[in-house]
Design a protein around this motif. Sequence first.
Motif, PDB file in Angstrom:
ATOM      1  N   PRO A   2       0.848  -1.196   0.000  1.00 16.04           N
ATOM      2  CA  PRO A   2       0.000   0.000   0.000  1.00 16.04           C
ATOM      3  C   PRO A   2       0.880   1.241   0.000  1.00 16.04           C
ATOM      4  CG  PRO A   2       0.171  -0.851   2.234  1.00 16.04           C
ATOM      5  CD  PRO A   2       0.958  -1.793   1.341  1.00 16.04           C
ATOM      6  N   PRO A   3       0.283   2.388  -0.318  1.00 13.72           N
ATOM      7  CA  PRO A   3       1.093   3.609  -0.313  1.00 13.72           C
ATOM      8  C   PRO A   3       1.600   3.884   1.097  1.00 13.72           C
ATOM      9  CG  PRO A   3      -1.250   4.117  -0.468  1.00 13.72           C
ATOM     10  CD  PRO A   3      -1.129   2.649  -0.618  1.00 13.72           C
ATOM     11  N   MET A   4       2.895   4.125   1.209  1.00 14.44           N
ATOM     12  CA  MET A   4       3.486   4.476   2.511  1.00 14.44           C
ATOM     13  C   MET A   4       4.599   5.479   2.287  1.00 14.44           C
ATOM     14  SD  MET A   4       3.664   0.915   4.628  1.00 14.44           S
ATOM     15  CE  MET A   4       4.455   0.004   3.322  1.00 14.44           C
ATOM     16  N   VAL A   5       4.393   6.677   2.808  1.00 11.77           N
ATOM     17  CA  VAL A   5       5.440   7.693   2.680  1.00 11.77           C
ATOM     18  C   VAL A   5       6.685   7.177   3.392  1.00 11.77           C
ATOM     19  CG1 VAL A   5       6.128  10.023   3.348  1.00 11.77           C
ATOM     20  CG2 VAL A   5       3.812   9.601   2.483  1.00 11.77           C
ATOM     21  N   GLU A  15       3.970   5.828  -2.601  1.00  8.61           N
ATOM     22  CA  GLU A  15       3.409   6.684  -1.548  1.00  8.61           C
ATOM     23  C   GLU A  15       2.659   7.926  -2.047  1.00  8.61           C
ATOM     24  OE1 GLU A  15       7.579   7.079  -0.689  1.00  8.61           O
ATOM     25  OE2 GLU A  15       7.285   9.182  -0.198  1.00  8.61           O
ATOM     26  N   ALA A  16       1.839   8.481  -1.140  1.00  6.58           N
ATOM     27  CA  ALA A  16       1.086   9.707  -1.404  1.00  6.58           C
ATOM     28  C   ALA A  16       2.018  10.782  -1.934  1.00  6.58           C
ATOM     29  CB  ALA A  16       0.432  10.189  -0.107  1.00  6.58           C
ATOM     30  N   GLN A  70       0.202   6.860  -5.761  1.00  3.45           N
ATOM     31  CA  GLN A  70      -0.947   7.491  -5.105  1.00  3.45           C
ATOM     32  C   GLN A  70      -0.863   9.008  -5.269  1.00  3.45           C
ATOM     33  OE1 GLN A  70      -1.433   7.771  -0.736  1.00  3.45           O
ATOM     34  NE2 GLN A  70      -3.384   6.711  -0.986  1.00  3.45           N
ATOM     35  N   HIS A 121      -5.966   9.442  -3.570  1.00  2.00           N
ATOM     36  CA  HIS A 121      -6.028   9.358  -2.096  1.00  2.00           C
ATOM     37  C   HIS A 121      -7.280  10.100  -1.597  1.00  2.00           C
ATOM     38  CE1 HIS A 121      -5.039   9.048   2.014  1.00  2.00           C
ATOM     39  NE2 HIS A 121      -3.764   9.393   1.988  1.00  2.00           N
ATOM     40  N   HIS A 145      -8.430   8.613   5.083  1.00  2.00           N
ATOM     41  CA  HIS A 145      -7.677   9.024   6.278  1.00  2.00           C
ATOM     42  C   HIS A 145      -7.887  10.467   6.700  1.00  2.00           C
ATOM     43  CE1 HIS A 145      -4.607   5.659   5.023  1.00  2.00           C
ATOM     44  NE2 HIS A 145      -5.787   5.181   5.408  1.00  2.00           N
ATOM     45  N   ARG A 200      -8.591   5.225  -2.951  1.00  2.00           N
ATOM     46  CA  ARG A 200      -8.506   4.812  -1.541  1.00  2.00           C
ATOM     47  C   ARG A 200      -9.500   5.622  -0.715  1.00  2.00           C
ATOM     48  NH1 ARG A 200      -3.431   3.401   2.564  1.00  2.00           N
ATOM     49  NH2 ARG A 200      -3.984   1.237   2.269  1.00  2.00           N
ATOM     50  N   SER A 216      -9.352   1.675   3.497  1.00  2.00           N
ATOM     51  CA  SER A 216      -8.363   1.794   4.574  1.00  2.00           C
ATOM     52  C   SER A 216      -8.815   2.783   5.631  1.00  2.00           C
ATOM     53  CB  SER A 216      -7.031   2.256   3.998  1.00  2.00           C
ATOM     54  OG  SER A 216      -6.108   2.553   5.021  1.00  2.00           O
ATOM     55  N   ASN A 225      -4.685  -3.755   6.938  1.00  2.00           N
ATOM     56  CA  ASN A 225      -4.588  -3.724   8.406  1.00  2.00           C
ATOM     57  C   ASN A 225      -4.121  -5.032   9.004  1.00  2.00           C
ATOM     58  OD1 ASN A 225      -7.277  -1.599   8.296  1.00  2.00           O
ATOM     59  ND2 ASN A 225      -5.370  -0.943   9.285  1.00  2.00           N
ATOM     60  N   GLY A 232       1.233  -3.323   4.861  1.00  2.00           N
ATOM     61  CA  GLY A 232       1.992  -2.087   4.995  1.00  2.00           C
ATOM     62  C   GLY A 232       3.233  -2.260   5.845  1.00  2.00           C
TER      63      GLY A 232
HETATM   64  C1  FMN Z   1       5.185   4.910   7.486  1.00  2.00           C
HETATM   65  C2  FMN Z   1       3.783   4.878   6.925  1.00  2.00           C
HETATM   66  C3  FMN Z   1       3.434   5.730   5.883  1.00  2.00           C
HETATM   67  C4  FMN Z   1       2.130   5.704   5.345  1.00  2.00           C
HETATM   68  N1  FMN Z   1       1.838   6.500   4.272  1.00  2.00           N
HETATM   69  C5  FMN Z   1       0.618   6.399   3.665  1.00  2.00           C
HETATM   70  C6  FMN Z   1       0.364   7.092   2.455  1.00  2.00           C
HETATM   71  O1  FMN Z   1       1.230   7.722   1.858  1.00  2.00           O
HETATM   72  N2  FMN Z   1      -0.896   6.981   1.935  1.00  2.00           N
HETATM   73  C7  FMN Z   1      -1.870   6.229   2.516  1.00  2.00           C
HETATM   74  O2  FMN Z   1      -2.983   6.165   2.014  1.00  2.00           O
HETATM   75  N3  FMN Z   1      -1.615   5.507   3.659  1.00  2.00           N
HETATM   76  C8  FMN Z   1      -0.395   5.557   4.206  1.00  2.00           C
HETATM   77  N4  FMN Z   1      -0.106   4.764   5.296  1.00  2.00           N
HETATM   78  C9  FMN Z   1      -1.076   3.742   5.737  1.00  2.00           C
HETATM   79  C10 FMN Z   1      -0.739   2.373   5.089  1.00  2.00           C
HETATM   80  O3  FMN Z   1      -0.890   2.418   3.681  1.00  2.00           O
HETATM   81  C11 FMN Z   1      -1.636   1.245   5.649  1.00  2.00           C
HETATM   82  O4  FMN Z   1      -2.966   1.520   5.310  1.00  2.00           O
HETATM   83  C12 FMN Z   1      -1.510   1.091   7.163  1.00  2.00           C
HETATM   84  O5  FMN Z   1      -0.146   1.043   7.536  1.00  2.00           O
HETATM   85  C13 FMN Z   1      -2.224  -0.159   7.669  1.00  2.00           C
HETATM   86  O6  FMN Z   1      -1.660  -1.323   7.131  1.00  2.00           O
HETATM   87  P1  FMN Z   1      -0.687  -2.294   7.991  1.00  2.00           P
HETATM   88  O7  FMN Z   1      -1.407  -2.677   9.235  1.00  2.00           O
HETATM   89  O8  FMN Z   1      -0.421  -3.443   7.088  1.00  2.00           O
HETATM   90  O9  FMN Z   1       0.553  -1.481   8.301  1.00  2.00           O
HETATM   91  C14 FMN Z   1       1.168   4.819   5.867  1.00  2.00           C
HETATM   92  C15 FMN Z   1       1.539   3.969   6.929  1.00  2.00           C
HETATM   93  C16 FMN Z   1       2.821   3.982   7.445  1.00  2.00           C
HETATM   94  C17 FMN Z   1       3.188   3.013   8.534  1.00  2.00           C
END
Ligand code: FMN
Length: 324
Positions: free
Chosen positions: A38-41, A69-70, A102, A147, A150, A200, A231, A256, A279
């Motif tokens: 998933p997108p993760m900064v 990531e976003a 994203q 996006h 959240h 999302r 999410s 999750n 994630g």
């Molecule tokens: C370090 C970090 C950065 C994240 N950045 C984004 C993001 O850029 N865009 C987004 O929609 N969610 C973001 N998330 C949320 C994750 O995509 C994911 O939905 C969330 O971590 C839950 O999944 P997990 O339990 O497998 O970690 C981020 C989460 C983490 C931990």
Amino acid sequence: MRAAPPADPVTCLAEGVDRLFEPLEIRGRRLRNRIVMPPMVANRGIVTPAGVAWYKAHAAGGVGLVIVEATSVDGFRYLFSVEDLSRLAKAIHAGGALAAIQLFPGVREQQVRPADLDRARLEGLIEGCASAAERCAEAGFDGIEVHGAHGFLLNQFFSLAANGRTDAYGGTLAGRMLLAVRISSAVRAALPDDGLLLYRHTPVGEGYSLEESLELGAALADAGVDVLDLSPSSFRVPGDGAAPFRSLGVPVIAVNELDRVERAVEVLREGRADLVAIGRGLIADPRWPVRTRAGKDARRCLHCDSCHGDLNAGRPVHCVLWRS
Ligand SMILES: Cc1cc2nc3c(=O)[nH]c(=O)nc-3n(C[C@H](O)[C@H](O)[C@H](O)COP(=O)(O)O)c2cc1C
């Protein structure tokens, strides 16, 4: 007659694990398996050498789809050339994964709210999303995720608690959905026919109900969204927040704590989603998919959220399991 012996839980899990590795085709593009990053900064930049290496390693770890990531739509205007983006897309493809990115409408650091945007800025935002999508497609990305989750801008537009507008973009459900639908339609029009469009959304939030989210999902599917990424989507049981969206007829991603293999397997086995996103588990161990497929244990995410701490502090995201 003797009752059949109870199913062996180990065999059941192994059979379920196979499901994680079933391919899926969407718009003629083939995901090699059901596992999504998933997108993760990551606070490394996305086209810097460190950023490209980060995504390359994750793709090589075996996921079917990487969602970068976003990334602020404004950033596309000034920061990323097609050549830059193409290096990133190629690095992801080299690992065997499809590449999506994203789009974050607005600037992440600036808390723009629905009331702050006049009609000209809204039009600019829609046009900015479309041109960013066009640039990514030209660079070789397979897809775009909008996006809308959240509590960020598009999610605020959807929420009665955050959207006090009295024009066409507020008030009724149709009004609160309008920006999401217009952005999705504009991105769809900017993508090639086989370009993937993901959205999302947070299925339950302050100021709206699950039923309203389902109406949004239906409107987005009508606007050309191919995949709904929900999410968060685990409440009482893994993926239960994603499950209702499967009735809309487009593939659905659940997320999750699905890095616990049995939870990911349960989501697919019970038909609560088509794809599972992992994630923090992939931050802990980018090779989670290949290790899981080989029947080995991946490095186990502690769910301690220190990666989130890095995110919020603006530091490159790390994991306590491999930081030092
Ligand atoms: C370090 C970090 C950065 C994240 N950045 C984004 C993001 O850029 N865009 C987004 O929609 N969610 C973001 N998330 C949320 C994750 O995509 C994911 O939905 C969330 O971590 C839950 O999944 P997990 O339990 O497998 O970690 C981020 C989460 C983490 C931990």
